[in-house]
Scaffold this active site. Structure first.
Site, short mmCIF file in Angstrom:
data_model
loop_
_atom_site.label_atom_id
_atom_site.label_comp_id
_atom_site.label_asym_id
_atom_site.label_seq_id
_atom_site.Cartn_x
_atom_site.Cartn_y
_atom_site.Cartn_z
N ASP A 290 2.02 16.38 14.68
CA ASP A 290 1.71 16.11 13.02
C ASP A 290 0.96 15.85 12.49
OD1 ASP A 290 4.16 16.04 11.29
OD2 ASP A 290 4.77 13.64 11.34
N LEU B 76 0.45 -0.94 -0.08
CA LEU B 76 -0.33 0.38 0.43
C LEU B 76 0.98 1.46 -0.16
CD1 LEU B 76 -2.30 -0.60 2.96
CD2 LEU B 76 -3.46 -0.77 0.15
N GLY C 99 7.19 3.93 4.21
CA GLY C 99 6.98 5.44 5.25
C GLY C 99 8.06 5.36 5.11
N TYR D 42 -7.59 -1.26 7.98
CA TYR D 42 -6.94 -0.59 6.38
C TYR D 42 -7.97 0.30 5.82
CZ TYR D 42 -6.73 -1.67 1.24
OH TYR D 42 -7.25 -1.44 -0.19
N LYS E 264 13.46 -4.50 12.94
CA LYS E 264 13.97 -4.31 14.03
C LYS E 264 15.19 -3.76 13.70
CE LYS E 264 11.88 -7.48 17.07
NZ LYS E 264 11.76 -9.12 17.63
N THR F 157 6.09 18.89 10.70
CA THR F 157 6.44 19.68 9.68
C THR F 157 6.46 20.93 9.59
OG1 THR F 157 5.78 17.43 8.58
CG2 THR F 157 5.95 18.98 7.27
N LYS G 274 -0.92 16.05 9.24
CA LYS G 274 -1.02 17.04 7.90
C LYS G 274 -1.21 16.42 6.94
CE LYS G 274 4.12 14.76 7.75
NZ LYS G 274 5.17 14.94 8.52
N ASN H 222 -0.38 12.39 6.79
CA ASN H 222 -0.64 12.00 7.83
C ASN H 222 -2.96 11.60 8.04
OD1 ASN H 222 1.59 11.05 8.73
ND2 ASN H 222 1.51 13.05 10.27
N ASP I 181 -1.14 7.12 11.98
CA ASP I 181 0.25 7.83 12.44
C ASP I 181 1.06 8.27 13.85
OD1 ASP I 181 3.04 8.51 11.96
OD2 ASP I 181 3.34 8.84 10.39
N PHE J 293 9.80 4.40 7.75
CA PHE J 293 10.85 3.17 8.36
C PHE J 293 10.37 1.63 7.86
CE2 PHE J 293 10.69 6.63 11.70
CZ PHE J 293 12.36 6.96 11.36
N LYS K 253 1.47 -2.87 8.88
CA LYS K 253 3.07 -2.19 8.12
C LYS K 253 4.60 -2.93 9.21
CE LYS K 253 4.02 2.40 10.08
NZ LYS K 253 2.95 3.83 10.49
P1 AMP Z 1 3.27 5.29 6.37
O1 AMP Z 1 4.71 3.95 6.87
O2 AMP Z 1 2.65 5.21 8.48
O3 AMP Z 1 3.83 6.05 6.28
O4 AMP Z 1 2.83 4.70 5.73
C1 AMP Z 1 3.25 4.49 4.29
C2 AMP Z 1 2.32 4.87 3.42
O5 AMP Z 1 0.96 3.51 3.62
C3 AMP Z 1 1.05 5.44 3.67
O6 AMP Z 1 1.34 7.19 3.10
C4 AMP Z 1 -0.13 5.34 2.77
O7 AMP Z 1 -0.48 5.17 2.01
C5 AMP Z 1 0.25 3.58 3.29
N1 AMP Z 1 -0.89 3.14 4.63
C6 AMP Z 1 -0.83 3.31 5.82
N2 AMP Z 1 -1.56 2.72 6.17
C7 AMP Z 1 -2.42 2.59 5.50
C8 AMP Z 1 -3.62 1.68 6.09
N3 AMP Z 1 -4.04 1.86 7.23
N4 AMP Z 1 -4.45 1.89 4.79
C9 AMP Z 1 -4.12 1.98 4.00
N5 AMP Z 1 -2.85 3.01 3.46
C10 AMP Z 1 -1.97 2.75 3.99
#
Ligand code: AMP
Length: 283
Positions: free
Chosen positions: A143, A26, A29, A99, A53, A178, A145, A148, A161, A31, A49
């Site tokens: 944060d 999806l 990020g 999701y 480690k 930010t 924005k 998020n 986030d 990390f 996600k």
């Molecule tokens: P993050 O590591 O949380 O910044 O997630 C990276 C990217 O994954 C986000 O910018 C979203 O595009 C996608 N994403 C994260 N969490 C979800 C979620 N719960 N449902 C759908 N897409 C997600």
């Protein structure tokens, strides 16, 4: 999913990767990566996600991650992305998240350029509701924005986030967040409290309606300067109603104690007139 499981039969063991079928990625990020996944038994769709480690060690984010997970687990609100649970193996930590089928609000905003007053007001009201809930629980997000903010299948806004959020009653001093969304007291490194989120709501409301945040500038220094001066102007296009500008002007106030409260935002005539009380938006 986790809750349903809890109600019917308590889990005697923790989750593991064997409980999920992994689907398409999806996003990515700072990390880790996020995948759509299906819990094998219930067929419930979640976002998984995955954080290595090694990355957690490298960036020394143990505390931040633990805090993000503790806070997000404790929150249950229609406009806050649920964290159902988490588990780990030798190399990775997995977060089982709600999701958000509609993806990032940021992408929608960039695609459309700017949003209708109805959509913008619905998102602002959803944010005000979610933040009021967070503040009641002594959580400041810090944060908020567009990146998020995610959307579910009905276009309902979900705050995601919580890596930067804090749970505290005292005024905070640390500098984070930010640039464009930072309140003057944060830019000036002064003590700040819940009112930083109200400022951010003003910035987001502006960005939803005009397509760019109000204090954007060539350099960071200039953005800082514009924020501290509250150098706010409203372009003539796209046309935006006087009520919307009134709300923005009453949120982007330098003196944090004079900013409109979250309750007053929800009672503002522009919100009453434009926001969908169901919180859903057609995409
Ligand atoms: P993050 O590591 O949380 O910044 O997630 C990276 C990217 O994954 C986000 O910018 C979203 O595009 C996608 N994403 C994260 N969490 C979800 C979620 N719960 N449902 C759908 N897409 C997600």
């Amino acid at each position: 999913m986790a809750e349903d499981n809890k109600k019917s039969e308590p889990r005697r063991r923790g989750w593991s990767i064997a409980d999920f079928e992994i689907g398409k990625p999806l996003g990515r990020g700072k990390f880790g990566r996020v995948y759509v996944a299906r819990e094998v038994k219930s067929k419930y769709i979640v976002a998984l996600k995955v954080i290595f480690k090694e990355q957690i060690d490298k960036y020394n984010i143990h505390h931040q991650l633990k805090r993000e997970m503790d806070i997000q687990t404790s929150l249950s609100h229609p406009n806050i992305l649920r964290l159902y649970g988490w588990f780990h193996d030798d190399q990775r930590v997995f977060m089982i998240l709600e999701y958000a089928h509609g993806g990032e609000l940021f992408k929608e905003l960039r695609k459309c350029g700017y949003l209708s007053e109805q959509k913008a007001a619905t998102y602002v009201a959803s944010l005000a509701n979610a933040l009021a809930y967070c503040h009641e629980k002594d959580v400041i997000h810090r944060d908020i924005k567009p990146e998020n903010l995610l959307l579910d299948h009905e276009g309902r806004l979900k705050i995601a986030d919580f890596g930067w959020s804090v749970q505290s009653r005292s005024k905070r001093h640390t500098m984070c967040g930010t640039l464009d969304y930072l309140a003057p007291e944060m830019v000036e490194n002064k003590a700040h409290d819940y009112a930083v989120d109200n400022w951010t709501l003003g910035i987001l409301c502006y960005e939803f309606l005009y397509g760019a945040p109000p204090f954007e500038a060539e350099s960071q220094r200039d953005t800082f300067r514009r924020i501290v001066k509250v150098d706010l102007t409203f372009p003539s296009t796209p046309p935006v109603s006087a009520e919307a500008k009134n709300l923005i002007t009453r949120l982007l106030v330098k003196d944090s104690s004079k900013r409109l409260s979250l309750q007053k935002i929800l009672e503002h005539p522009w919100i009453i007139k434009n926001a969908n009380p169901m919180g859903t938006c057609d995409n």
